[in-house]
Each structure stands twice: as structure tokens, then as C-alpha cells.
Scaffold this motif. Structure first.
Motif, PDB file in Angstrom:
ATOM      1  N   LEU A 116      48.610  41.499  27.894  1.00  0.00           N
ATOM      2  CA  LEU A 116      49.945  41.214  28.416  1.00  0.00           C
ATOM      3  C   LEU A 116      50.360  42.255  29.445  1.00  0.00           C
ATOM      4  O   LEU A 116      50.948  41.925  30.478  1.00  0.00           O
ATOM      5  CB  LEU A 116      50.966  41.184  27.273  1.00  0.00           C
ATOM      6  N   ALA A 117      50.056  43.513  29.145  1.00  0.00           N
ATOM      7  CA  ALA A 117      50.411  44.582  30.082  1.00  0.00           C
ATOM      8  C   ALA A 117      49.688  44.407  31.409  1.00  0.00           C
ATOM      9  O   ALA A 117      50.271  44.629  32.481  1.00  0.00           O
ATOM     10  CB  ALA A 117      50.095  45.948  29.470  1.00  0.00           C
ATOM     11  N   VAL A 118      48.415  43.998  31.355  1.00  0.00           N
ATOM     12  CA  VAL A 118      47.664  43.761  32.594  1.00  0.00           C
ATOM     13  C   VAL A 118      48.263  42.573  33.347  1.00  0.00           C
ATOM     14  O   VAL A 118      48.427  42.616  34.572  1.00  0.00           O
ATOM     15  CB  VAL A 118      46.173  43.525  32.297  1.00  0.00           C
ATOM     16  N   CYS A 119      48.599  41.507  32.613  1.00  0.00           N
ATOM     17  CA  CYS A 119      49.245  40.347  33.243  1.00  0.00           C
ATOM     18  C   CYS A 119      50.559  40.744  33.896  1.00  0.00           C
ATOM     19  O   CYS A 119      50.873  40.327  35.018  1.00  0.00           O
ATOM     20  CB  CYS A 119      49.501  39.248  32.218  1.00  0.00           C
ATOM     21  N   GLU A 120      51.339  41.533  33.172  1.00  0.00           N
ATOM     22  CA  GLU A 120      52.632  41.959  33.713  1.00  0.00           C
ATOM     23  C   GLU A 120      52.455  42.787  34.980  1.00  0.00           C
ATOM     24  O   GLU A 120      53.253  42.683  35.913  1.00  0.00           O
ATOM     25  CB  GLU A 120      53.396  42.765  32.666  1.00  0.00           C
ATOM     26  N   GLU A 121      51.410  43.609  34.999  1.00  0.00           N
ATOM     27  CA  GLU A 121      51.158  44.386  36.215  1.00  0.00           C
ATOM     28  C   GLU A 121      50.853  43.460  37.389  1.00  0.00           C
ATOM     29  O   GLU A 121      51.323  43.686  38.502  1.00  0.00           O
ATOM     30  CB  GLU A 121      49.999  45.364  35.995  1.00  0.00           C
ATOM     31  N   GLU A 122      50.063  42.415  37.129  1.00  0.00           N
ATOM     32  CA  GLU A 122      49.758  41.447  38.183  1.00  0.00           C
ATOM     33  C   GLU A 122      51.047  40.806  38.693  1.00  0.00           C
ATOM     34  O   GLU A 122      51.281  40.703  39.899  1.00  0.00           O
ATOM     35  CB  GLU A 122      48.819  40.353  37.647  1.00  0.00           C
TER      36      GLU A 122
END
Length: 212
Positions: free
Chosen positions: A63-69
Motif C-alpha cells: 500500500l505504501a508503494v502504491c501510495e507513493e506512485e
């Protein structure tokens, strides 16, 4: 004491950054989220427990990686809004600001990036659906807060309905685009995204623009 605290804070930030970078590397290597916490810890060169000191689960890392995107795009979205003169606070003026920012934001690459993280659309994958909805929900909260800040006198319900309508629509057209046109960012695929965004704007606009 302050020096010790600063070092601890810096170490935590370093470990968190290493975990997220390791996750991005594993996603690139394996074409998705097919890796374990042990794989993640090994790639980040940290202990397994250190991962859980920062994230409650592997899903939270993803989720954190998605949010960064998405956050890169939302940052541009908000920057575009900041450069737009504040309207009169009506539903129509708030929509016009959001429409301008949505058209200016480079959404397609972020959607394509999420595809690599979450997996192929159109398949029965409940976890992918939850990850997508949660990631968009978190960035929607940011966008809602910004619109409310720009229009403090606006009805909070109008603000929430407007932002949520647009962002929910983006989730729908993103799934359609990925299934039929993306995720490769070819000129044809990008034109298809622009067409879908135009259809979404037209659909949502009818509820927020004055009738003539």
C-alpha cells in the motif's frame, strides 16, 4: 539526548526507505507482488522484525508503494490546483478546479505503475481490489482536505461528494483502461486514457454544473 533521538529518527527513516526500495525492486524483478516478508528483509538487508517495526503486514508495504506512485501524481494535482484561482466556492467552481487539475495531472503512468504492483485487472483477485480501493481512498482523503482548505465556506458534504465522485470514477476508468488499452504507455494507450477521462468529466460534470 537530542542527538540520540535524531540518530534514532534518521535510522528509522533509513530503514523505512530501504524497505520501500526493496519492495519496488522485487516488484520489478518478479513482475508483481509475488514475494514474502523474508524476501523483502533480505533485499533490504535488514532483520525480518525490522520490517514489522515499520509496517503491520506485507500488504501495508505494498500500500505504501502504491501510495507513493499515486502521491507523485496527487502532488502535481494539488500543485495545479494551487496555481488555479480560487472560485466562488460553488459546486460548479470547485468542479472546474478539479477538472483542470485532473486533465493536467499525469495520471496514466501512476495507474500503470500500480498495475505492476497490484496485478492484472479483470481477474478474480480480492486482495488486489482491496489494495486498489485502499490506496485510492487514502489519496482521496488528501484531495478532499485540499479542496476543503481552498473553500472553507463550502458545504463539507458537497466537497466530499464532488471529490469522491471524481476519484471513484477514476478507479472505474483505470480498470477499463488497463483491461483494454494499458498498461504500456503507447501513444494509442495515452489517447485512450484521455478519451476515458473526458467521458468521466462529462459524466460527473452534469451533477456539478448549473443547468441552462
Amino acid at each position: 539526548m537530542t542527538t540520540t533521538t535524531d540518530r534514532r529518527t534518521a535510522l528509522k527513516a533509513k530503514h523505512r526507505a530501504a524497505i520501500l526500495q526493496a519492495a519496488r525492486d522485487l516488484i520489478d524483478d518478479r513482475g508483481g507482488r509475488g514475494f514474502s516478508v523474508d524476501d523483502l528483509a533480505a533485499r533490504a538487508d535488514i532483520a525480518r522484525r525490522t520490517v514489522f517495526n515499520h509496517f503491520a503486514s506485507l500488504d501495508e508495504v505494498l500500500l505504501a508503494v502504491c501510495e507513493e506512485e499515486l502521491s507523485v501524481i496527487i502532488d502535481r494535482f494539488l500543485a495545479d490546483m494551487a496555481r488555479t484561482p480560487v472560485g466562488d466556492g460553488s459546486r460548479a467552481s470547485m468542479f472546474e478546479e478539479l477538472e483542470s487539475a485532473a486533465r493536467g495531472a499525469d495520471l496514466a503512468p501512476a495507474i500503470s505503475g500500480m498495475y505492476r504492483i497490484i496485478g492484472e485487472p479483470g481477474k478474480e483477485d480480492p486482495k488486489a481490489a482491496v489494495l486498489t480501493q485502499t490506496a485510492f481512498s487514502r489519496v482521496t482523503d488528501r484531495l478532499r482536505d485540499e479542496v476543503a482548505r481552498r473553500h472553507p465556506g463550502a458545504d463539507p458534504l458537497d466537497t466530499a461528494l464532488l471529490v469522491d465522485s471524481l476519484m471513484s470514477g477514476i478507479v472505474v476508468i483505470a480498470d477499463h483502461w488497463l483491461t483494454h488499452d494499458g498498461p504500456d504507455l503507447t501513444p494509442d494507450a495515452l489517447r485512450a486514457w484521455d478519451d476515458l477521462l473526458g467521458r468521466l468529466v462529462h459524466s460527473v460534470r452534469s451533477g456539478y454544473m448549473p443547468s441552462h
